[in-house]
Design a protein around this motif. Structure first.
Motif, short mmCIF file in Angstrom:
data_model
loop_
_atom_site.label_atom_id
_atom_site.label_comp_id
_atom_site.label_asym_id
_atom_site.label_seq_id
_atom_site.Cartn_x
_atom_site.Cartn_y
_atom_site.Cartn_z
N GLY A 134 38.61 46.69 -39.88
CA GLY A 134 37.49 47.62 -40.06
C GLY A 134 37.52 48.77 -39.08
N SER A 135 36.49 49.61 -39.12
CA SER A 135 36.50 50.87 -38.39
C SER A 135 36.22 50.71 -36.90
CB SER A 135 35.47 51.81 -39.01
OG SER A 135 34.20 51.20 -38.93
N GLU A 136 35.86 49.51 -36.48
CA GLU A 136 35.55 49.28 -35.07
C GLU A 136 36.82 49.32 -34.20
OE1 GLU A 136 33.50 45.80 -32.43
OE2 GLU A 136 33.26 45.67 -34.61
#
Lengths: 404, 231
Positions: free
Chosen positions: A239-241
Motif C-alpha cells: 500500500g501507499s504507506e
C-alpha cells in the motif's frame, strides 16, 4: 508441396544460399555473443553492487529515501513480515534500523552510519560474513559491533577495543552507548569501508530507543526472479504507506550507465543487421530477376499471385531463419563455455578489481531470451525484405515476364 | 457442335513505342470442341498475340473473347487466373516446367492449385504419365529429361487440370523430328480419343500437316481459314 517447392527453391543455387546463410550466421553469432557478454557483465556488476549493502529491493516508510531519519521509520508487525515473506522470488528479507551517529575512540570522533541488522539474514542478502577480515561475526546474543576496516583504522580500533557511539534516537531521545568491537569487515567501496558500523538489530534498537522500529527491509532475490514483477507486487501488497525501491531507484547512476551501454549495443547491432540486410536483399533481388520467366509462367498456368508471393516470402524467411538457427547453434557452445569458464583477469587488473570488491572476471549469460530475440530480429528483417517480392508478385504480368 | 472459343472483332495495339503496333486487327474466330487447329504465318504476323488473347494472358484493346460462353475480357485479374487454371491448358515452346519439381510433381502441381484431393491427384498423375508414355520418368527432374520428354511432361501438366482446350505455342520448335513426331502422335491421339481441342501457333510443317484447320495470319489479320478432312 508448396513447402517442398519453397525448400527446393532455397537450395536451387546452393552456393548463393550458403553465402547468405553464412552472413546471417555471423551477424547472429556476433549479436548473441556481444549481448550475452554484456548481460553477463552487467548481471555480475549488479550482483556485486547490490551485495555491497543495498540488496535488490528495499522497503521503507514513504519518503524515507528523501529524508533518511528515524522519524521516517515504521513498526515491524507480523502482518507486514507475512506480506513480504509470502511474495515468491524473495530469497531473504533482512530487517534494518539505520541512523547516522558519531563514533568516538580516544581523541578521534567521526561520523558513521550505524546499521542494526539480523546477522544471518544480512549474510544471505549481502554476504557480509565474507567481508570479515578479523574477529567474529555478528551475534544477536551479544552487543558486539562489526566495524568497517577504514573506520576502524581512523579510530585506531582493533577487535576487543571499545567504541563509543553518540546520536539522536527515536523521537528525539538521546542515544549513547559503549560497544565492544567484535569484528572488522572490509568493503570494496571506499565510501562504505570508511563509514559502516554494524550492530545486532535488538542492540541497535535499544541504543536508539526504538524498540521494534525499523527503517528498512533489504531483500535478496532468487536468480530467476523478476525484479520489476516483485517490486510491483510488493507495492500493491504494502500500500501507499510504504515505498518499495529497487537498486535501480536507489543507484540511478548505475542503472543509467547500463541503459546507455545497452543503447550503444543496440546501435552497433542495428548497423550490423543493416549491412546484412543488404546481403539478403541482394539474394532476393537475384532470385526474382533470374526467375522472372518462370514466375510469369506460373501465373499463366493458374498459380495465384498471393501463392507466388507466399512462396517468394517463404524462401526469404527460410534462408534467413536457416542463418539464424545456424548462428544460434554456433553461439550456444561459445556462450556456454564462457559462462562456465569466464575470462579471468590477472595481475594488477585483478588486484584492482578485488580491492573494489569485484570478482576479476568477465562472465557471459546463457539466456534463452537472447537467442530468441536474435531469431525474432532476423525473422523481422526477412519479413521486411519479403515486402519487395510481395509487391513484385502483385505487379507481375505473365506476358511481360515471359517476353523478357 | 459445342463452341469452345468465340472471339469477337478482337484487336491488340501496343502503344509502348512511339508508333503504335497493331499486333492483331479485328479478328473473328470461332472454334468448336474437338478441333485440331494450327495458327500459321510469318514472324510478327500476330500468332502468339492471338494465342495470348484467346488464352486470357493478355486483354484485347477492342473486342472480346468468349470461352464456353464466358466473356473472359470482363473478368478481373484474379478471376482470370482461376479461369485459366480450370479451363485452359498451356504448352510452351521451351517446356517451362518447374525445375525443382519432378515430372510427377510438375503434373500434380496444377491439380494442387485446383484444390484436388491427394488420392485424386495421384491417380491422375499416374494415368497422365502413362498417356504420354513416360511412366518410368515420374521421379526425374526436368534437367535430367530430354527435350521431347520434357514437352511430354508439359502436355501431361496441361491436361492435368482437365481443360476445355489446349493452347500450344510452337510446341515442336525445340524438338528433333522423332521427338516432334512422337509428341504430335500423343496430341493427335488425345484429340481423336478424348475429343480434346488443340490450337497451335506454329511454323512447323509437320504440325501444319496434321492440322484439320489452318488459319493463316499476316500483319495481324486472318488472310485464310481452311478446313481439311480427317488426316
Amino acid at each position: 508441396m508448396i513447402i517442398r517447392l519453397i525448400w527446393r527453391n532455397v537450395w536451387r543455387n546452393k552456393r548463393r544460399t550458403l553465402i547468405t546463410v553464412m552472413s546471417v550466421l555471423f551477424a547472429v553469432l556476433i549479436a548473441i555473443s556481444m549481448k550475452s557478454l554484456q548481460a553477463g557483465v552487467f548481471g555480475h556488476l549488479i550482483k556485486n553492487v547490490v551485495s555491497f549493502h543495498s540488496g535488490y529491493i528495499q522497503i521503507h516508510k514513504k519518503n524515507y529515501w528523501d529524508e533518511q531519519t528515524l522519524d521516517n521509520s515504521f513498526v515491524s508487525t507480523p502482518a507486514l513480515v507475512r506480506t513480504i515473506e509470502k511474495q515468491p522470488g524473495i530469497l531473504a528479507a533482512v530487517p534494518r534500523i539505520e541512523s547516522f551517529v558519531l563514533a568516538s575512540s580516544g581523541e578521534v570522533t567521526l561520523g558513521a552510519l550505524c546499521v542494526g541488522t539480523e546477522g544471518e539474514a544480512e549474510d544471505v542478502v549481502t554476504h557480509l560474513r565474507a567481508n570479515l577480515i578479523s574477529g567474529s561475526y555478528l551475534d544477536k546474543r551479544t552487543n558486539h559491533t562489526l566495524l568497517s576496516q577504514g573506520l576502524a583504522e581512523k579510530l585506531h580500533l582493533h577487535v576487543g577495543d571499545t567504541l563509543i557511539l553518540l546520536g539522536q534516537g527515536y523521537q528525539g531521545a538521546q542515544a549513547a552507548g559503549k560497544f565492544a568491537v567484535g569484528g572488522i569487515v572490509k568493503f570494496g567501496s571506499p565510501a562504505l569501508n570508511s563509514s559502516l558500523i554494524f550492530l545486532p538489530l535488538t542492540a541497535a534498537q535499544e541504543f536508539l530507543s526504538a524498540e521494534n522500529i525499523l527503517t528498512a527491509f533489504a531483500l535478496g532475490l532468487n536468480e530467476s526472479a523478476s525484479l520489476e514483477t516483485i517490486q510491483t507486487s510488493l507495492r500493491a501488497g504494502l500500500g501507499s504507506e510504504f515505498e518499495v525501491m529497487s537498486w535501480k531507484d536507489m543507484m540511478p547512476d548505475i542503472a543509467t550507465h547500463i541503459k546507455a551501454d545497452g543503447t550503444f549495443y543496440n546501435i552497433m547491432i542495428g548497423i550490423l543487421y543493416f549491412i546484412i540486410s543488404f546481403g539478403i536483399f541482394g539474394t532476393v533481388l537475384m532470385m526474382m530477376n533470374e526467375r522472372r520467366y518462370e514466375l510469369g509462367m506460373l501465373l499463366a498456368i493458374g498459380m495465384k499471385r498471393r501463392l507466388i508471393a507466399f512462396t517468394l516470402l517463404g524462401e526469404t524467411v527460410c534462408t534467413s531463419i536457416l542463418g539464424a538457427i545456424a548462428g544460434a547453434g554456433v553461439s550456444f557452445p561459445i556462450v556456454w563455455y564462457l559462462q562456465s569458464h569466464p575470462i579471468r583477469f590477472g595481475g594488477e587488473v585483478a588486484r584492482v578489481y578485488s580491492d573494489f570488491g569485484f570478482e576479476p572476471v568477465i562472465p557471459t549469460l546463457l539466456d534463452a531470451g537472447i537467442f530468441i530475440d536474435q531469431a525474432l530480429v532476423v525473422l523481422l528483417i526477412a519479413l521486411l525484405l519479403g515486402i519487395y517480392p510481395l509487391t513484385r508478385a502483385g505487379r507481375l504480368s505473365p506476358i511481360t515476364s515471359m517476353r523478357q | 457442335m459445342e463452341t469452345v472459343i468465340d472471339s469477337h472483332n478482337i484487336s491488340k495495339v501496343y502503344e509502348e513505342t512511339a508508333i503504335p503496333v497493331h499486333a492483331v486487327s479485328e479478328i473473328h474466330l470461332h472454334l468448336e470442341r474437338g478441333e485440331f487447329t494450327a495458327l500459321v504465318g510469318p514472324s510478327g504476323s500476330g500468332k502468339t498475340t492471338l494465342l495470348n488473347l484467346i488464352g486470357g494472358l493478355d486483354r484485347p484493346t477492342t473486342g472480346y473473347v468468349e470461352i464456353g460462353g464466358v466473356n473472359i475480357t470482363k473478368l478481373k485479374d484474379n478471376q482470370l487466373i482461376d479461369f485459366r487454371l480450370n479451363n485452359i491448358g498451356f504448352i510452351f515452346q521451351s517446356y517451362n516446367l518447374i525445375p525443382v519439381l519432378t515430372a510427377s510433381e510438375n503434373i500434380e502441381f496444377i491439380m494442387l492449385l485446383q484444390g484436388r484431393s491427394k488420392s485424386e491427384r495421384e491417380t491422375r498423375v499416374h494415368e497422365l504419365l502413362r498417356q504420354v508414355g513416360i511412366e518410368d520418368k515420374h521421379d526425374v527432374r526436368p534437367a535430367q529429361l530430354s527435350g521431347g520428354q520434357q514437352q511430354r511432361v508439359a502436355v501431361a501438366r496441361a491436361l492435368a487440370s482437365k481443360p476445355r482446350f489446349m493452347l500450344a505455342d510452337e510446341p515442336t520448335a525445340n524438338l528433333d523430328s522423332v521427338a516432334a513426331g512422337n509428341l504430335l502422335d500423343i496430341m493427335a491421339k488425345l484429340n481423336r480419343e478424348e475429343n480434346m481441342t488443340f490450337i497451335f501457333s506454329t511454323h512447323d510443317a509437320r504440325v501444319i500437316d496434321r492440322a484439320r484447320r489452318v488459319i493463316t495470319l499476316q500483319d495481324g489479320r486472318v488472310i485464310s481459314d481452311e478446313r481439311y478432312a480427317q488426316k
